[in-house]
Scaffold this motif. Sequence first.
Motif, PDB file in Angstrom:
ATOM      1  N   VAL A  23       0.958  -1.317  -0.102  1.00  0.00           N
ATOM      2  CA  VAL A  23      -0.184   0.017  -0.070  1.00  0.00           C
ATOM      3  C   VAL A  23       0.832   1.130   0.156  1.00  0.00           C
ATOM      4  CG1 VAL A  23      -1.918  -1.019   0.931  1.00  0.00           C
ATOM      5  CG2 VAL A  23      -0.243  -0.226   2.587  1.00  0.00           C
ATOM      6  N   ILE A  24       2.230   1.202   0.395  1.00  0.00           N
ATOM      7  CA  ILE A  24       3.000   2.337   0.212  1.00  0.00           C
ATOM      8  C   ILE A  24       4.269   1.689  -0.176  1.00  0.00           C
ATOM      9  CG2 ILE A  24       4.551   4.024   1.589  1.00  0.00           C
ATOM     10  CD1 ILE A  24       2.403   4.092   3.725  1.00  0.00           C
ATOM     11  N   ASP A  25       4.749   2.200  -1.146  1.00  0.00           N
ATOM     12  CA  ASP A  25       6.370   2.114  -1.796  1.00  0.00           C
ATOM     13  C   ASP A  25       6.892   3.267  -2.455  1.00  0.00           C
ATOM     14  OD1 ASP A  25       8.367   1.036  -2.929  1.00  0.00           O
ATOM     15  OD2 ASP A  25       7.507  -0.522  -4.060  1.00  0.00           O
ATOM     16  N   THR A  26       7.612   3.829  -1.551  1.00  0.00           N
ATOM     17  CA  THR A  26       8.333   5.305  -2.173  1.00  0.00           C
ATOM     18  C   THR A  26       9.435   5.523  -1.511  1.00  0.00           C
ATOM     19  OG1 THR A  26       7.955   7.636  -2.056  1.00  0.00           O
ATOM     20  CG2 THR A  26       7.131   6.260   0.135  1.00  0.00           C
ATOM     21  N   GLU A  27      10.301   6.332  -2.171  1.00  0.00           N
ATOM     22  CA  GLU A  27      11.777   6.955  -1.754  1.00  0.00           C
ATOM     23  C   GLU A  27      11.501   8.317  -1.238  1.00  0.00           C
ATOM     24  OE1 GLU A  27      14.926   5.921  -4.226  1.00  0.00           O
ATOM     25  OE2 GLU A  27      14.073   3.813  -4.698  1.00  0.00           O
ATOM     26  N   ASP A  28      10.364   8.891  -1.351  1.00  0.00           N
ATOM     27  CA  ASP A  28      10.155  10.257  -1.079  1.00  0.00           C
ATOM     28  C   ASP A  28       9.571  10.362   0.328  1.00  0.00           C
ATOM     29  OD1 ASP A  28       9.591  12.956  -0.799  1.00  0.00           O
ATOM     30  OD2 ASP A  28       8.264  12.900  -2.467  1.00  0.00           O
ATOM     31  N   VAL A  29      10.531  10.466   1.541  1.00  0.00           N
ATOM     32  CA  VAL A  29      10.172  10.356   2.745  1.00  0.00           C
ATOM     33  C   VAL A  29      10.758  11.323   3.551  1.00  0.00           C
ATOM     34  CG1 VAL A  29      10.058   8.778   4.948  1.00  0.00           C
ATOM     35  CG2 VAL A  29       9.838   7.734   2.396  1.00  0.00           C
ATOM     36  N   VAL A  30      10.010  11.873   4.645  1.00  0.00           N
ATOM     37  CA  VAL A  30      10.684  13.121   5.406  1.00  0.00           C
ATOM     38  C   VAL A  30      10.523  12.190   6.922  1.00  0.00           C
ATOM     39  CG1 VAL A  30      10.428  14.823   6.609  1.00  0.00           C
ATOM     40  CG2 VAL A  30      10.078  14.880   4.203  1.00  0.00           C
ATOM     41  N   MET A  31      11.510  12.250   7.632  1.00  0.00           N
ATOM     42  CA  MET A  31      11.668  11.580   8.952  1.00  0.00           C
ATOM     43  C   MET A  31      11.536  12.682   9.959  1.00  0.00           C
ATOM     44  SD  MET A  31      14.129   8.893  10.552  1.00  0.00           S
ATOM     45  CE  MET A  31      13.246   7.569   9.925  1.00  0.00           C
ATOM     46  N   VAL A  32      10.725  12.565  10.994  1.00  0.00           N
ATOM     47  CA  VAL A  32      10.444  13.855  11.882  1.00  0.00           C
ATOM     48  C   VAL A  32      10.577  13.245  13.243  1.00  0.00           C
ATOM     49  CG1 VAL A  32       8.633  15.321  12.704  1.00  0.00           C
ATOM     50  CG2 VAL A  32       8.715  14.558  10.103  1.00  0.00           C
ATOM     51  N   HIS A  33      11.755  13.947  13.853  1.00  0.00           N
ATOM     52  CA  HIS A  33      11.805  13.856  15.417  1.00  0.00           C
ATOM     53  C   HIS A  33      10.929  14.900  16.204  1.00  0.00           C
ATOM     54  CE1 HIS A  33      15.386  11.507  14.409  1.00  0.00           C
ATOM     55  NE2 HIS A  33      15.359  12.185  13.443  1.00  0.00           N
ATOM     56  N   ARG A  34      10.155  14.363  17.172  1.00  0.00           N
ATOM     57  CA  ARG A  34       9.289  15.120  17.880  1.00  0.00           C
ATOM     58  C   ARG A  34       9.307  14.714  19.384  1.00  0.00           C
ATOM     59  NH1 ARG A  34       3.486  14.644  15.469  1.00  0.00           N
ATOM     60  NH2 ARG A  34       4.132  12.516  15.286  1.00  0.00           N
ATOM     61  N   ARG A  35       9.553  15.681  20.395  1.00  0.00           N
ATOM     62  CA  ARG A  35       9.606  15.148  21.620  1.00  0.00           C
ATOM     63  C   ARG A  35       8.160  14.745  22.132  1.00  0.00           C
ATOM     64  NH1 ARG A  35      11.546  19.818  25.808  1.00  0.00           N
ATOM     65  NH2 ARG A  35      13.472  19.441  24.929  1.00  0.00           N
ATOM     66  N   GLY A  36       8.017  13.801  22.506  1.00  0.00           N
ATOM     67  CA  GLY A  36       6.914  13.009  23.315  1.00  0.00           C
ATOM     68  C   GLY A  36       6.191  12.308  22.238  1.00  0.00           C
ATOM     69  N   HIS A  37       6.903  12.114  20.978  1.00  0.00           N
ATOM     70  CA  HIS A  37       6.277  11.188  20.063  1.00  0.00           C
ATOM     71  C   HIS A  37       7.189  10.043  19.480  1.00  0.00           C
ATOM     72  CE1 HIS A  37       2.575  13.694  19.367  1.00  0.00           C
ATOM     73  NE2 HIS A  37       3.555  14.806  19.774  1.00  0.00           N
ATOM     74  N   PRO A  38       6.782   9.178  19.035  1.00  0.00           N
ATOM     75  CA  PRO A  38       7.635   8.137  18.521  1.00  0.00           C
ATOM     76  C   PRO A  38       8.381   8.724  17.206  1.00  0.00           C
ATOM     77  CG  PRO A  38       5.497   7.305  18.192  1.00  0.00           C
ATOM     78  CD  PRO A  38       5.217   8.437  18.909  1.00  0.00           C
ATOM     79  N   LEU A  39       9.389   8.346  16.862  1.00  0.00           N
ATOM     80  CA  LEU A  39      10.076   8.711  15.470  1.00  0.00           C
ATOM     81  C   LEU A  39       9.065   8.295  14.530  1.00  0.00           C
ATOM     82  CD1 LEU A  39      12.800   9.526  14.269  1.00  0.00           C
ATOM     83  CD2 LEU A  39      13.408   7.431  13.956  1.00  0.00           C
ATOM     84  N   SER A  40       8.945   9.355  13.549  1.00  0.00           N
ATOM     85  CA  SER A  40       7.711   9.204  12.437  1.00  0.00           C
ATOM     86  C   SER A  40       8.228   9.264  11.146  1.00  0.00           C
ATOM     87  CB  SER A  40       6.697  10.282  12.753  1.00  0.00           C
ATOM     88  OG  SER A  40       6.163  10.084  14.208  1.00  0.00           O
ATOM     89  N   TYR A  41       7.806   8.667  10.171  1.00  0.00           N
ATOM     90  CA  TYR A  41       7.875   8.812   8.672  1.00  0.00           C
ATOM     91  C   TYR A  41       6.619   9.803   8.165  1.00  0.00           C
ATOM     92  CZ  TYR A  41      10.605   4.579   8.167  1.00  0.00           C
ATOM     93  OH  TYR A  41      11.546   3.450   8.089  1.00  0.00           O
ATOM     94  N   ALA A  42       6.988  10.561   7.374  1.00  0.00           N
ATOM     95  CA  ALA A  42       6.013  11.402   6.735  1.00  0.00           C
ATOM     96  C   ALA A  42       5.918  11.166   5.223  1.00  0.00           C
ATOM     97  CB  ALA A  42       6.489  13.027   7.072  1.00  0.00           C
ATOM     98  N   PHE A  43       4.750  11.214   4.646  1.00  0.00           N
ATOM     99  CA  PHE A  43       4.940  10.718   3.021  1.00  0.00           C
ATOM    100  C   PHE A  43       4.018  11.772   2.449  1.00  0.00           C
ATOM    101  CE2 PHE A  43       4.863   6.947   5.720  1.00  0.00           C
ATOM    102  CZ  PHE A  43       5.740   6.280   5.289  1.00  0.00           C
ATOM    103  N   ARG A  44       4.156  11.854   1.157  1.00  0.00           N
ATOM    104  CA  ARG A  44       3.371  12.647   0.243  1.00  0.00           C
ATOM    105  C   ARG A  44       1.941  11.958   0.372  1.00  0.00           C
ATOM    106  NH1 ARG A  44       5.389  17.605  -1.420  1.00  0.00           N
ATOM    107  NH2 ARG A  44       7.622  17.344  -2.018  1.00  0.00           N
TER     108      ARG A  44
END
Length: 231
Positions: free
Chosen positions: A45-66
Amino acid sequence: MTLTAGHGPLSADPAGWFTPALPDGTVYAEPHPRRVVAVAAGRTVIDTEDVVMVHRRGHPLSYAFRPEAVGGLPYTPAPEAPGYGYVPWDSVDTWFEEGRELVHYPPNPYHRVDCRPTDRRLRVSVAGTVLVDTADTVVVFETALSPVLYVDPRHVRVDLLRPSNTASYCNYKGWATYWSAAIDGADGAVVDDVAWSYDQQFDETRSIAGFFSFDPVRAEVSAALPFSAAR
Protein backbone atom coordinates in the motif's frame (compact mmCIF):
# COMPACT_ATOMS: atom_id res chain seq x y z
CA MET A 1 15.14 5.46 19.89
CA THR A 2 15.06 9.02 18.54
CA LEU A 3 16.83 12.32 19.06
CA THR A 4 14.00 13.11 21.49
CA ALA A 5 14.23 9.98 23.71
CA GLY A 6 16.55 8.91 26.51
CA HIS A 7 19.30 11.53 26.86
CA GLY A 8 19.09 12.54 23.19
CA PRO A 9 19.78 16.16 22.20
CA LEU A 10 16.09 17.03 21.77
CA SER A 11 14.88 15.04 24.81
CA ALA A 12 13.62 16.46 28.09
CA ASP A 13 16.89 15.32 29.75
CA PRO A 14 19.70 15.74 27.20
CA ALA A 15 23.21 14.48 27.96
CA GLY A 16 24.72 17.66 26.53
CA TRP A 17 23.59 21.17 25.71
CA PHE A 18 23.07 23.62 22.87
CA THR A 19 24.63 27.08 22.79
CA PRO A 20 22.49 29.09 22.41
CA ALA A 21 19.68 26.99 23.85
CA LEU A 22 17.03 25.72 21.45
CA PRO A 23 13.44 26.88 21.95
CA ASP A 24 11.09 24.46 23.68
CA GLY A 25 9.17 22.32 21.25
CA THR A 26 11.92 22.27 18.62
CA VAL A 27 11.20 19.61 15.97
CA TYR A 28 13.78 18.23 13.55
CA ALA A 29 12.69 16.98 10.12
CA GLU A 30 14.83 15.96 7.14
CA PRO A 31 14.61 13.98 3.89
CA HIS A 32 15.11 10.27 4.49
CA PRO A 33 16.49 8.82 1.23
CA ARG A 34 15.55 5.20 1.79
CA ARG A 35 12.85 3.04 0.24
CA VAL A 36 9.94 2.53 2.64
CA VAL A 37 7.32 -0.13 1.91
CA ALA A 38 4.12 -0.91 3.81
CA VAL A 39 1.98 -4.04 3.35
CA ALA A 40 -1.65 -4.52 4.41
CA ALA A 41 -3.71 -7.68 3.85
CA GLY A 42 -0.96 -9.04 1.62
CA ARG A 43 -0.99 -5.98 -0.64
CA THR A 44 1.68 -3.28 -0.93
CA VAL A 45 0.00 0.00 0.00
CA ILE A 46 3.07 2.26 0.27
CA ASP A 47 6.24 1.99 -1.81
CA THR A 48 8.19 5.22 -1.96
CA GLU A 49 11.61 6.82 -1.60
CA ASP A 50 10.10 10.27 -1.05
CA VAL A 51 10.09 10.22 2.74
CA VAL A 52 10.69 12.76 5.48
CA MET A 53 11.73 11.63 8.96
CA VAL A 54 10.41 13.70 11.87
CA HIS A 55 11.82 13.82 15.42
CA ARG A 56 9.25 15.28 17.87
CA ARG A 57 9.62 15.23 21.64
CA GLY A 58 6.91 13.08 23.20
CA HIS A 59 6.22 11.19 19.96
CA PRO A 60 7.75 8.09 18.40
CA LEU A 61 10.07 8.64 15.48
CA SER A 62 7.82 9.15 12.44
CA TYR A 63 7.87 8.81 8.68
CA ALA A 64 6.02 11.49 6.73
CA PHE A 65 4.81 10.84 3.18
CA ARG A 66 3.37 12.69 0.21
CA PRO A 67 -0.42 12.21 0.13
CA GLU A 68 -0.27 10.53 -3.28
CA ALA A 69 2.02 7.83 -1.87
CA VAL A 70 -0.42 6.51 0.75
CA GLY A 71 -3.60 5.77 -1.20
CA GLY A 72 -6.63 5.48 1.07
CA LEU A 73 -4.74 5.00 4.33
CA PRO A 74 -5.47 7.30 7.29
CA TYR A 75 -3.43 10.45 6.84
CA THR A 76 -2.68 13.51 8.99
CA PRO A 77 -0.81 16.49 7.53
CA ALA A 78 2.57 17.12 9.18
CA PRO A 79 2.95 20.83 10.01
CA GLU A 80 6.69 20.26 10.52
CA ALA A 81 7.02 18.97 6.94
CA PRO A 82 4.72 20.93 4.61
CA GLY A 83 3.36 18.77 1.81
CA TYR A 84 3.84 15.58 3.83
CA GLY A 85 1.77 13.74 6.40
CA TYR A 86 1.72 10.91 8.92
CA VAL A 87 0.24 7.43 8.50
CA PRO A 88 -0.53 5.60 11.78
CA TRP A 89 1.97 2.79 12.33
CA ASP A 90 -0.77 0.24 13.06
CA SER A 91 -2.82 1.09 9.96
CA VAL A 92 -0.79 -1.50 8.00
CA ASP A 93 0.36 -5.03 8.83
CA THR A 94 4.07 -4.78 8.07
CA TRP A 95 6.62 -2.05 7.41
CA PHE A 96 9.93 -2.45 5.58
CA GLU A 97 12.88 -0.14 5.10
CA GLU A 98 15.24 -1.21 2.31
CA GLY A 99 14.33 -4.88 2.80
CA ARG A 100 14.48 -5.01 6.60
CA GLU A 101 11.18 -5.70 8.33
CA LEU A 102 10.53 -3.15 11.06
CA VAL A 103 8.96 -3.58 14.50
CA HIS A 104 7.40 -0.83 16.64
CA TYR A 105 8.95 2.23 14.94
CA PRO A 106 11.39 3.30 12.19
CA PRO A 107 15.12 2.96 12.84
CA ASN A 108 16.86 6.23 13.62
CA PRO A 109 19.71 7.10 11.22
CA TYR A 110 21.45 8.92 14.10
CA HIS A 111 21.36 5.94 16.44
CA ARG A 112 24.68 4.14 16.83
CA VAL A 113 25.70 1.01 18.71
CA ASP A 114 29.40 0.49 19.48
CA CYS A 115 30.57 -2.78 21.06
CA ARG A 116 34.06 -2.61 22.55
CA PRO A 117 36.04 -5.33 24.34
CA THR A 118 37.09 -4.06 27.74
CA ASP A 119 38.49 -5.09 31.12
CA ARG A 120 35.69 -3.43 33.09
CA ARG A 121 34.72 -5.81 35.88
CA LEU A 122 31.19 -7.19 36.15
CA ARG A 123 29.96 -9.00 39.25
CA VAL A 124 26.39 -10.29 39.46
CA SER A 125 24.74 -12.20 42.28
CA VAL A 126 21.20 -13.37 43.02
CA ALA A 127 20.04 -14.48 46.50
CA GLY A 128 23.67 -14.60 47.60
CA THR A 129 24.83 -16.79 44.70
CA VAL A 130 27.40 -15.32 42.31
CA LEU A 131 26.43 -15.70 38.66
CA VAL A 132 29.23 -13.62 37.13
CA ASP A 133 32.56 -12.28 38.35
CA THR A 134 34.89 -11.34 35.51
CA ALA A 135 36.74 -8.47 33.87
CA ASP A 136 36.51 -10.11 30.43
CA THR A 137 33.54 -8.09 29.20
CA VAL A 138 32.19 -6.08 26.28
CA VAL A 139 30.89 -2.57 26.86
CA VAL A 140 28.05 -1.44 24.62
CA PHE A 141 27.72 2.29 23.99
CA GLU A 142 24.34 3.11 22.49
CA THR A 143 23.17 6.57 21.45
CA ALA A 144 21.26 8.42 24.20
CA LEU A 145 21.48 5.44 26.60
CA SER A 146 23.79 4.57 29.48
CA PRO A 147 26.60 2.11 28.64
CA VAL A 148 25.93 -1.56 29.44
CA LEU A 149 28.29 -4.49 30.03
CA TYR A 150 27.79 -7.83 28.25
CA VAL A 151 29.63 -11.04 29.08
CA ASP A 152 30.45 -14.26 27.25
CA PRO A 153 28.36 -17.21 28.59
CA ARG A 154 31.57 -19.08 29.51
CA HIS A 155 31.90 -16.60 32.41
CA VAL A 156 28.27 -17.06 33.53
CA ARG A 157 26.61 -19.68 35.76
CA VAL A 158 24.34 -20.63 32.88
CA ASP A 159 23.35 -23.78 34.80
CA LEU A 160 21.32 -21.47 37.05
CA LEU A 161 19.57 -19.62 34.22
CA ARG A 162 16.29 -20.61 32.55
CA PRO A 163 14.74 -18.95 29.48
CA SER A 164 11.58 -17.03 30.38
CA ASN A 165 8.53 -16.18 28.30
CA THR A 166 9.60 -12.53 28.08
CA ALA A 167 10.91 -11.14 24.79
CA SER A 168 11.63 -7.67 23.46
CA TYR A 169 12.77 -6.15 20.20
CA CYS A 170 15.37 -3.48 19.48
CA ASN A 171 15.71 -1.97 16.01
CA TYR A 172 19.49 -1.95 16.48
CA LYS A 173 20.16 -5.26 18.26
CA GLY A 174 17.27 -7.54 17.25
CA TRP A 175 15.09 -9.84 19.40
CA ALA A 176 16.10 -10.37 23.02
CA THR A 177 15.63 -13.57 24.99
CA TYR A 178 15.17 -13.07 28.75
CA TRP A 179 16.49 -15.39 31.45
CA SER A 180 15.35 -16.15 35.00
CA ALA A 181 17.67 -17.31 37.78
CA ALA A 182 16.78 -20.51 39.67
CA ILE A 183 18.88 -20.59 42.83
CA ASP A 184 19.29 -23.94 44.59
CA GLY A 185 19.14 -23.86 48.38
CA ALA A 186 17.46 -20.44 48.47
CA ASP A 187 13.96 -21.68 49.32
CA GLY A 188 13.47 -22.52 45.67
CA ALA A 189 14.05 -18.88 44.73
CA VAL A 190 13.37 -18.02 41.09
CA VAL A 191 14.06 -14.43 40.06
CA ASP A 192 12.39 -13.61 36.78
CA ASP A 193 14.13 -11.86 33.90
CA VAL A 194 17.46 -11.15 35.58
CA ALA A 195 19.31 -11.26 32.26
CA TRP A 196 18.83 -10.96 28.52
CA SER A 197 20.74 -11.93 25.41
CA TYR A 198 20.52 -11.35 21.66
CA ASP A 199 20.99 -14.53 19.68
CA GLN A 200 20.30 -13.23 16.16
CA GLN A 201 22.43 -10.15 15.86
CA PHE A 202 22.54 -7.41 13.30
CA ASP A 203 25.96 -6.80 11.77
CA GLU A 204 26.78 -3.87 14.04
CA THR A 205 26.26 -5.96 17.22
CA ARG A 206 27.45 -9.37 16.06
CA SER A 207 30.24 -9.35 18.65
CA ILE A 208 27.73 -9.72 21.53
CA ALA A 209 25.65 -12.50 19.94
CA GLY A 210 24.70 -14.91 22.73
CA PHE A 211 26.32 -12.74 25.42
CA PHE A 212 24.44 -11.92 28.63
CA SER A 213 23.62 -8.60 30.26
CA PHE A 214 21.99 -8.28 33.69
CA ASP A 215 19.22 -6.15 35.17
CA PRO A 216 20.55 -4.16 38.17
CA VAL A 217 17.02 -3.95 39.61
CA ARG A 218 16.41 -7.72 39.63
CA ALA A 219 19.94 -8.80 40.55
CA GLU A 220 22.82 -7.40 42.58
CA VAL A 221 25.01 -5.93 39.87
CA SER A 222 28.38 -4.27 40.33
CA ALA A 223 29.58 -2.92 37.00
CA ALA A 224 32.61 -0.69 36.44
CA LEU A 225 31.09 1.71 33.97
CA PRO A 226 31.95 5.29 32.92
CA PHE A 227 30.45 8.10 34.90
CA SER A 228 27.78 10.17 33.18
CA ALA A 229 29.13 13.08 31.17
CA ALA A 230 29.23 16.49 32.88
CA ARG A 231 26.00 18.39 32.50
